[in-house]
Design a protein around this motif. Sequence first.
Motif, PDB file in Angstrom:
ATOM      1  N   UNK A  96     120.061   2.392 -45.728  1.00  0.00           N
ATOM      2  CA  UNK A  96     120.241   0.928 -45.681  1.00  0.00           C
ATOM      3  C   UNK A  96     121.488   0.539 -46.467  1.00  0.00           C
ATOM      4  N   UNK A  97     122.418  -0.189 -45.841  1.00  0.00           N
ATOM      5  CA  UNK A  97     123.669  -0.546 -46.525  1.00  0.00           C
ATOM      6  C   UNK A  97     123.471  -1.503 -47.696  1.00  0.00           C
ATOM      7  N   UNK A  98     122.309  -2.145 -47.785  1.00  0.00           N
ATOM      8  CA  UNK A  98     122.058  -3.050 -48.907  1.00  0.00           C
ATOM      9  C   UNK A  98     121.818  -2.301 -50.208  1.00  0.00           C
ATOM     10  N   UNK A  99     121.566  -1.005 -50.116  1.00  0.00           N
ATOM     11  CA  UNK A  99     121.311  -0.189 -51.297  1.00  0.00           C
ATOM     12  C   UNK A  99     122.619   0.449 -51.754  1.00  0.00           C
ATOM     13  N   UNK A 100     122.975   0.348 -53.023  1.00  0.00           N
ATOM     14  CA  UNK A 100     124.192   1.010 -53.518  1.00  0.00           C
ATOM     15  C   UNK A 100     124.154   2.519 -53.266  1.00  0.00           C
ATOM     16  N   UNK A 184     113.724   3.500 -61.371  1.00  0.00           N
ATOM     17  CA  UNK A 184     113.427   2.233 -62.046  1.00  0.00           C
ATOM     18  C   UNK A 184     114.565   1.242 -61.893  1.00  0.00           C
ATOM     19  N   UNK A 185     115.813   1.728 -62.008  1.00  0.00           N
ATOM     20  CA  UNK A 185     116.980   0.861 -61.838  1.00  0.00           C
ATOM     21  C   UNK A 185     117.067   0.352 -60.400  1.00  0.00           C
ATOM     22  N   UNK A 186     116.722   1.198 -59.441  1.00  0.00           N
ATOM     23  CA  UNK A 186     116.764   0.776 -58.042  1.00  0.00           C
ATOM     24  C   UNK A 186     115.709  -0.293 -57.772  1.00  0.00           C
ATOM     25  N   UNK A 189     116.929  -3.495 -59.026  1.00  0.00           N
ATOM     26  CA  UNK A 189     117.980  -4.030 -58.145  1.00  0.00           C
ATOM     27  C   UNK A 189     117.365  -4.703 -56.921  1.00  0.00           C
ATOM     28  N   UNK A 190     116.380  -4.085 -56.305  1.00  0.00           N
ATOM     29  CA  UNK A 190     115.728  -4.675 -55.130  1.00  0.00           C
ATOM     30  C   UNK A 190     115.044  -5.983 -55.506  1.00  0.00           C
ATOM     31  N   UNK A 191     114.425  -6.018 -56.681  1.00  0.00           N
ATOM     32  CA  UNK A 191     113.739  -7.240 -57.126  1.00  0.00           C
ATOM     33  C   UNK A 191     114.715  -8.382 -57.363  1.00  0.00           C
ATOM     34  N   UNK A 192     115.988  -8.040 -57.600  1.00  0.00           N
ATOM     35  CA  UNK A 192     116.982  -9.092 -57.847  1.00  0.00           C
ATOM     36  C   UNK A 192     117.537  -9.697 -56.556  1.00  0.00           C
ATOM     37  N   UNK A 193     117.216  -9.126 -55.420  1.00  0.00           N
ATOM     38  CA  UNK A 193     117.738  -9.614 -54.150  1.00  0.00           C
ATOM     39  C   UNK A 193     116.903 -10.790 -53.640  1.00  0.00           C
ATOM     40  N   UNK A 194     117.384 -11.414 -52.593  1.00  0.00           N
ATOM     41  CA  UNK A 194     116.666 -12.552 -52.013  1.00  0.00           C
ATOM     42  C   UNK A 194     115.333 -12.106 -51.434  1.00  0.00           C
ATOM     43  N   UNK A 201     113.590  -4.750 -47.063  1.00  0.00           N
ATOM     44  CA  UNK A 201     113.644  -3.480 -47.782  1.00  0.00           C
ATOM     45  C   UNK A 201     112.264  -3.033 -48.282  1.00  0.00           C
ATOM     46  N   UNK A 202     111.227  -3.544 -47.665  1.00  0.00           N
ATOM     47  CA  UNK A 202     109.876  -3.211 -48.134  1.00  0.00           C
ATOM     48  C   UNK A 202     109.579  -1.712 -48.015  1.00  0.00           C
ATOM     49  N   UNK A 203     110.100  -1.087 -46.964  1.00  0.00           N
ATOM     50  CA  UNK A 203     109.876   0.353 -46.797  1.00  0.00           C
ATOM     51  C   UNK A 203     110.569   1.127 -47.912  1.00  0.00           C
ATOM     52  N   UNK A 204     111.777   0.697 -48.277  1.00  0.00           N
ATOM     53  CA  UNK A 204     112.491   1.344 -49.370  1.00  0.00           C
ATOM     54  C   UNK A 204     111.728   1.163 -50.678  1.00  0.00           C
ATOM     55  N   UNK A 205     111.215  -0.032 -50.893  1.00  0.00           N
ATOM     56  CA  UNK A 205     110.441  -0.293 -52.113  1.00  0.00           C
ATOM     57  C   UNK A 205     109.207   0.600 -52.184  1.00  0.00           C
ATOM     58  N   UNK A 206     108.557   0.765 -51.050  1.00  0.00           N
ATOM     59  CA  UNK A 206     107.377   1.634 -51.023  1.00  0.00           C
ATOM     60  C   UNK A 206     107.752   3.078 -51.364  1.00  0.00           C
ATOM     61  N   UNK A 207     108.893   3.547 -50.852  1.00  0.00           N
ATOM     62  CA  UNK A 207     109.344   4.911 -51.147  1.00  0.00           C
ATOM     63  C   UNK A 207     109.657   5.081 -52.627  1.00  0.00           C
ATOM     64  N   UNK A 208     110.246   4.060 -53.237  1.00  0.00           N
ATOM     65  CA  UNK A 208     110.538   4.115 -54.669  1.00  0.00           C
ATOM     66  C   UNK A 208     109.244   4.231 -55.468  1.00  0.00           C
ATOM     67  N   UNK A 209     108.244   3.456 -55.069  1.00  0.00           N
ATOM     68  CA  UNK A 209     106.957   3.520 -55.765  1.00  0.00           C
ATOM     69  C   UNK A 209     106.311   4.900 -55.628  1.00  0.00           C
ATOM     70  N   UNK A 210     106.475   5.524 -54.448  1.00  0.00           N
ATOM     71  CA  UNK A 210     105.933   6.874 -54.238  1.00  0.00           C
ATOM     72  C   UNK A 210     106.625   7.870 -55.159  1.00  0.00           C
ATOM     73  N   UNK A 211     107.945   7.740 -55.284  1.00  0.00           N
ATOM     74  CA  UNK A 211     108.694   8.642 -56.154  1.00  0.00           C
ATOM     75  C   UNK A 211     108.229   8.491 -57.603  1.00  0.00           C
TER      76      UNK A 211
END
Length: 280
Positions: A96-100, A184-186, A189-194, A201-211
């Motif tokens: 996803x291009x929204x992720x650094x 944690x930093x990612x 960052x996602x929480x700071x977005x609109x 980016x809910x799927x990305x957030x779920x993957x972060x939580x799994x990690x």
Amino acid sequence: MAEKISLNDSMIDSGTDHRQNSITTSSQGPNPPIRIEISQNPIFLILQFVISGSVAGLALFGANIGLDRHRRPKLCVDTSEIPVVPIDLVAFETTDPAIPKRYRRFVLRYYVSRIIVENLGRNAADNCKGVLEIKKTKLKVCWHLPSERNKITINSCSLEYLDLCAVFLDDRDQIVLHFISEMGALRKYIDSLSIETQQRLSIVSDSVNVILSSYRTGEDIPYIIAPVEDGWLHPPARNRIINPGDARVIVTAKNGPPVWKQITILDKPDKDNRIVRFKT
């Protein structure tokens, strides 16, 4: 007057009217021609035919077996060398291009111990498969080619590489701490977005939580793993987690006899990062 000589094949009169073959020879001079009549038993002829046919059939059968053994493939495991190659198994990845970019991909590097399998025969060895046997449990492993992971053809006078197992060399505790910090930093960052972007980016957030829930200590990163027959899986924990000890590697072919070797899975890699050693 011609002389007549009668020769009978059988001394037992069975009441059967025997056939007779006549051979007549003539000579010049005072001696008269000689006529020889040979009486042949048909049973003797049949037995002679059966015996000669059986001998010829057995000879042909034996020749075919010898030719088949001469032509069949002959697999051999080269015990003089165990190549080691690095592979990166993905623990987290997003495009996803929204992720650094710094957060888009995290990998764990393993070092694979491979064995060399040669075909010394005159024909190709078809459908070759590899098995790692540990305490009577047989685990199918994979070949090095992505297009022929679970089975491969080894041509005559050629060789292929079988991926046996891999070891993680980095400090696992340090890697987990790095994961926790970066994930944690990612998440921040996602929480700071609109709200709209967060929903996308809910799927990305779920993957972060799994990690974050999967990697809490260094023990959560498998130390020694073996692949499945279809290749190496991502993340590393999806592969087979194995322990050090004695084992056996078996290689089979559809059209030839199998070959096997005893090995030891080391508790720590040697100076060349090998985690496998052949037993002598």
